[in-house]
Design a protein around this motif. Sequence first.
Motif, PDB file in Angstrom:
ATOM      1  N   HIS A   1       0.832  -1.202   0.000  1.00  0.00           N
ATOM      2  CA  HIS A   1       0.000   0.000   0.000  1.00  0.00           C
ATOM      3  C   HIS A   1       0.870   1.258   0.000  1.00  0.00           C
ATOM      4  O   HIS A   1       0.563   2.236  -0.662  1.00  0.00           O
ATOM      5  CB  HIS A   1      -0.915   0.030   1.232  1.00  0.00           C
ATOM      6  CG  HIS A   1      -1.821  -1.143   1.337  1.00  0.00           C
ATOM      7  ND1 HIS A   1      -2.926  -1.316   0.532  1.00  0.00           N
ATOM      8  CD2 HIS A   1      -1.776  -2.234   2.144  1.00  0.00           C
ATOM      9  CE1 HIS A   1      -3.529  -2.446   0.855  1.00  0.00           C
ATOM     10  NE2 HIS A   1      -2.848  -3.019   1.823  1.00  0.00           N
ATOM     11  N   LYS A   2       1.967   1.203   0.772  1.00  0.00           N
ATOM     12  CA  LYS A   2       2.859   2.360   0.899  1.00  0.00           C
ATOM     13  C   LYS A   2       4.274   1.850   1.174  1.00  0.00           C
ATOM     14  O   LYS A   2       4.459   0.879   1.897  1.00  0.00           O
ATOM     15  CB  LYS A   2       2.411   3.255   2.059  1.00  0.00           C
ATOM     16  CG  LYS A   2       3.313   4.454   2.273  1.00  0.00           C
ATOM     17  CD  LYS A   2       2.885   5.256   3.490  1.00  0.00           C
ATOM     18  CE  LYS A   2       3.853   6.424   3.693  1.00  0.00           C
ATOM     19  NZ  LYS A   2       3.580   7.149   4.918  1.00  0.00           N
TER      20      LYS A   2
ATOM     21  N   TYR B   1      -2.659 -10.077   7.447  1.00  0.00           N
ATOM     22  CA  TYR B   1      -2.740  -8.837   8.212  1.00  0.00           C
ATOM     23  C   TYR B   1      -2.394  -7.652   7.329  1.00  0.00           C
ATOM     24  O   TYR B   1      -1.645  -7.783   6.364  1.00  0.00           O
ATOM     25  CB  TYR B   1      -1.726  -8.864   9.371  1.00  0.00           C
ATOM     26  CG  TYR B   1      -2.060  -9.865  10.437  1.00  0.00           C
ATOM     27  CD1 TYR B   1      -2.759  -9.493  11.575  1.00  0.00           C
ATOM     28  CD2 TYR B   1      -1.680 -11.196  10.304  1.00  0.00           C
ATOM     29  CE1 TYR B   1      -3.074 -10.426  12.551  1.00  0.00           C
ATOM     30  CE2 TYR B   1      -1.990 -12.135  11.271  1.00  0.00           C
ATOM     31  CZ  TYR B   1      -2.685 -11.739  12.397  1.00  0.00           C
ATOM     32  OH  TYR B   1      -3.010 -12.656  13.348  1.00  0.00           O
ATOM     33  N   THR B   2      -2.923  -6.490   7.703  1.00  0.00           N
ATOM     34  CA  THR B   2      -2.454  -5.231   7.150  1.00  0.00           C
ATOM     35  C   THR B   2      -1.507  -4.686   8.205  1.00  0.00           C
ATOM     36  O   THR B   2      -1.898  -4.481   9.358  1.00  0.00           O
ATOM     37  CB  THR B   2      -3.609  -4.256   6.866  1.00  0.00           C
ATOM     38  OG1 THR B   2      -4.463  -4.855   5.893  1.00  0.00           O
ATOM     39  CG2 THR B   2      -3.097  -2.927   6.338  1.00  0.00           C
ATOM     40  N   ILE B   3      -0.252  -4.493   7.803  1.00  0.00           N
ATOM     41  CA  ILE B   3       0.813  -4.147   8.743  1.00  0.00           C
ATOM     42  C   ILE B   3       1.337  -2.743   8.447  1.00  0.00           C
ATOM     43  O   ILE B   3       1.753  -2.456   7.329  1.00  0.00           O
ATOM     44  CB  ILE B   3       1.963  -5.169   8.654  1.00  0.00           C
ATOM     45  CG1 ILE B   3       1.433  -6.573   8.964  1.00  0.00           C
ATOM     46  CG2 ILE B   3       3.109  -4.782   9.585  1.00  0.00           C
ATOM     47  CD1 ILE B   3       2.392  -7.689   8.607  1.00  0.00           C
TER      48      ILE B   3
ATOM     49  N   GLU C   1      -6.283   1.961  -0.031  1.00  0.00           N
ATOM     50  CA  GLU C   1      -5.924   2.161  -1.440  1.00  0.00           C
ATOM     51  C   GLU C   1      -6.344   3.543  -1.931  1.00  0.00           C
ATOM     52  O   GLU C   1      -5.577   4.241  -2.593  1.00  0.00           O
ATOM     53  CB  GLU C   1      -6.579   1.085  -2.310  1.00  0.00           C
ATOM     54  CG  GLU C   1      -5.878  -0.236  -2.255  1.00  0.00           C
ATOM     55  CD  GLU C   1      -4.426  -0.134  -2.703  1.00  0.00           C
ATOM     56  OE1 GLU C   1      -4.155   0.323  -3.828  1.00  0.00           O
ATOM     57  OE2 GLU C   1      -3.561  -0.491  -1.904  1.00  0.00           O
ATOM     58  N   LYS C   2      -7.563   3.918  -1.605  1.00  0.00           N
ATOM     59  CA  LYS C   2      -8.092   5.212  -2.037  1.00  0.00           C
ATOM     60  C   LYS C   2      -7.258   6.358  -1.457  1.00  0.00           C
ATOM     61  O   LYS C   2      -6.875   7.284  -2.173  1.00  0.00           O
ATOM     62  CB  LYS C   2      -9.560   5.339  -1.606  1.00  0.00           C
ATOM     63  CG  LYS C   2     -10.247   6.579  -2.102  1.00  0.00           C
ATOM     64  CD  LYS C   2     -11.714   6.572  -1.712  1.00  0.00           C
ATOM     65  CE  LYS C   2     -12.399   7.823  -2.198  1.00  0.00           C
ATOM     66  NZ  LYS C   2     -13.815   7.861  -1.808  1.00  0.00           N
ATOM     67  N   TYR C   3      -6.953   6.290  -0.164  1.00  0.00           N
ATOM     68  CA  TYR C   3      -6.183   7.344   0.487  1.00  0.00           C
ATOM     69  C   TYR C   3      -4.743   7.397  -0.054  1.00  0.00           C
ATOM     70  O   TYR C   3      -4.199   8.476  -0.289  1.00  0.00           O
ATOM     71  CB  TYR C   3      -6.179   7.142   2.006  1.00  0.00           C
ATOM     72  CG  TYR C   3      -5.531   8.289   2.741  1.00  0.00           C
ATOM     73  CD1 TYR C   3      -6.199   9.498   2.905  1.00  0.00           C
ATOM     74  CD2 TYR C   3      -4.262   8.177   3.287  1.00  0.00           C
ATOM     75  CE1 TYR C   3      -5.611  10.557   3.576  1.00  0.00           C
ATOM     76  CE2 TYR C   3      -3.654   9.221   3.950  1.00  0.00           C
ATOM     77  CZ  TYR C   3      -4.344  10.420   4.096  1.00  0.00           C
ATOM     78  OH  TYR C   3      -3.748  11.474   4.756  1.00  0.00           O
ATOM     79  N   CYS C   4      -4.143   6.227  -0.257  1.00  0.00           N
ATOM     80  CA  CYS C   4      -2.764   6.165  -0.775  1.00  0.00           C
ATOM     81  C   CYS C   4      -2.672   6.770  -2.174  1.00  0.00           C
ATOM     82  O   CYS C   4      -1.707   7.470  -2.495  1.00  0.00           O
ATOM     83  CB  CYS C   4      -2.236   4.734  -0.751  1.00  0.00           C
ATOM     84  SG  CYS C   4      -1.804   4.160   0.899  1.00  0.00           S
ATOM     85  N   LYS C   5      -3.655   6.517  -3.001  1.00  0.00           N
ATOM     86  CA  LYS C   5      -3.658   7.102  -4.345  1.00  0.00           C
ATOM     87  C   LYS C   5      -3.809   8.611  -4.274  1.00  0.00           C
ATOM     88  O   LYS C   5      -3.135   9.348  -4.993  1.00  0.00           O
ATOM     89  CB  LYS C   5      -4.772   6.481  -5.187  1.00  0.00           C
ATOM     90  CG  LYS C   5      -4.422   5.089  -5.671  1.00  0.00           C
ATOM     91  CD  LYS C   5      -5.500   4.504  -6.526  1.00  0.00           C
ATOM     92  CE  LYS C   5      -5.088   3.079  -6.919  1.00  0.00           C
ATOM     93  NZ  LYS C   5      -6.126   2.369  -7.606  1.00  0.00           N
ATOM     94  N   LEU C   6      -4.696   9.072  -3.383  1.00  0.00           N
ATOM     95  CA  LEU C   6      -4.907  10.510  -3.186  1.00  0.00           C
ATOM     96  C   LEU C   6      -3.618  11.201  -2.750  1.00  0.00           C
ATOM     97  O   LEU C   6      -3.290  12.286  -3.231  1.00  0.00           O
ATOM     98  CB  LEU C   6      -6.007  10.727  -2.139  1.00  0.00           C
ATOM     99  CG  LEU C   6      -6.316  12.160  -1.753  1.00  0.00           C
ATOM    100  CD1 LEU C   6      -7.030  12.882  -2.898  1.00  0.00           C
ATOM    101  CD2 LEU C   6      -7.159  12.203  -0.498  1.00  0.00           C
ATOM    102  N   LYS C   7      -2.853  10.569  -1.857  1.00  0.00           N
ATOM    103  CA  LYS C   7      -1.626  11.156  -1.313  1.00  0.00           C
ATOM    104  C   LYS C   7      -0.378  10.838  -2.142  1.00  0.00           C
ATOM    105  O   LYS C   7       0.693  11.341  -1.868  1.00  0.00           O
ATOM    106  CB  LYS C   7      -1.401  10.650   0.118  1.00  0.00           C
ATOM    107  CG  LYS C   7      -2.473  11.087   1.102  1.00  0.00           C
ATOM    108  CD  LYS C   7      -2.444  12.555   1.381  1.00  0.00           C
ATOM    109  CE  LYS C   7      -1.528  12.840   2.526  1.00  0.00           C
ATOM    110  NZ  LYS C   7      -1.550  14.190   3.031  1.00  0.00           N
TER     111      LYS C   7
END
Length: 152
Positions: free
Chosen positions: A73-74, A104-106, A143-149
């Motif tokens: 994701h990042k 998990y999301t870590i 995903e949405k926030y990561c693309k925005l940032k």
Amino acid sequence: MKTYYSIFLLLIFNYSFACSCIPTPSMEKALDETDVVVTGKVLSKESFGKKDGRLPRYFASNVKYKVEVTKIHKGKIKKGIITIVTGPAMGGDCGVFFQIGKSYTIYAEVTLIDTGGKKVEFLETTICTRTAKADKTESAKIEKYCKLKGYS
């Protein structure tokens, strides 16, 4: 007076340094403040530290988890198997307890330590992050926030 003094001493000597990180940060804050966010399946667990001899004393009892990354994701890491370091999750140490075979999301920080002339970089997470079992709804929001940032 002796009673008050005794209570005062009792409070001082019983003070503990337990992990305290309430409340859990918002998804946006956690994403902004961590170096790496991945979703992956936990493959294995290994305790390490003091007996190992290569790490500073404060790493006397940590745990390394091998995680197969399914989604970045990042962060600038490669898909595949990564190592996540955390405390033993035995109460008060801020360590995360991961179940082998679960996803998990870590949220992790890149941590650099000097092991006596050699610098070692690893990913570290704690219960003070949003690290949790993978959730499709949360993943979509990430995903949405990561693309925005521009993180992904």
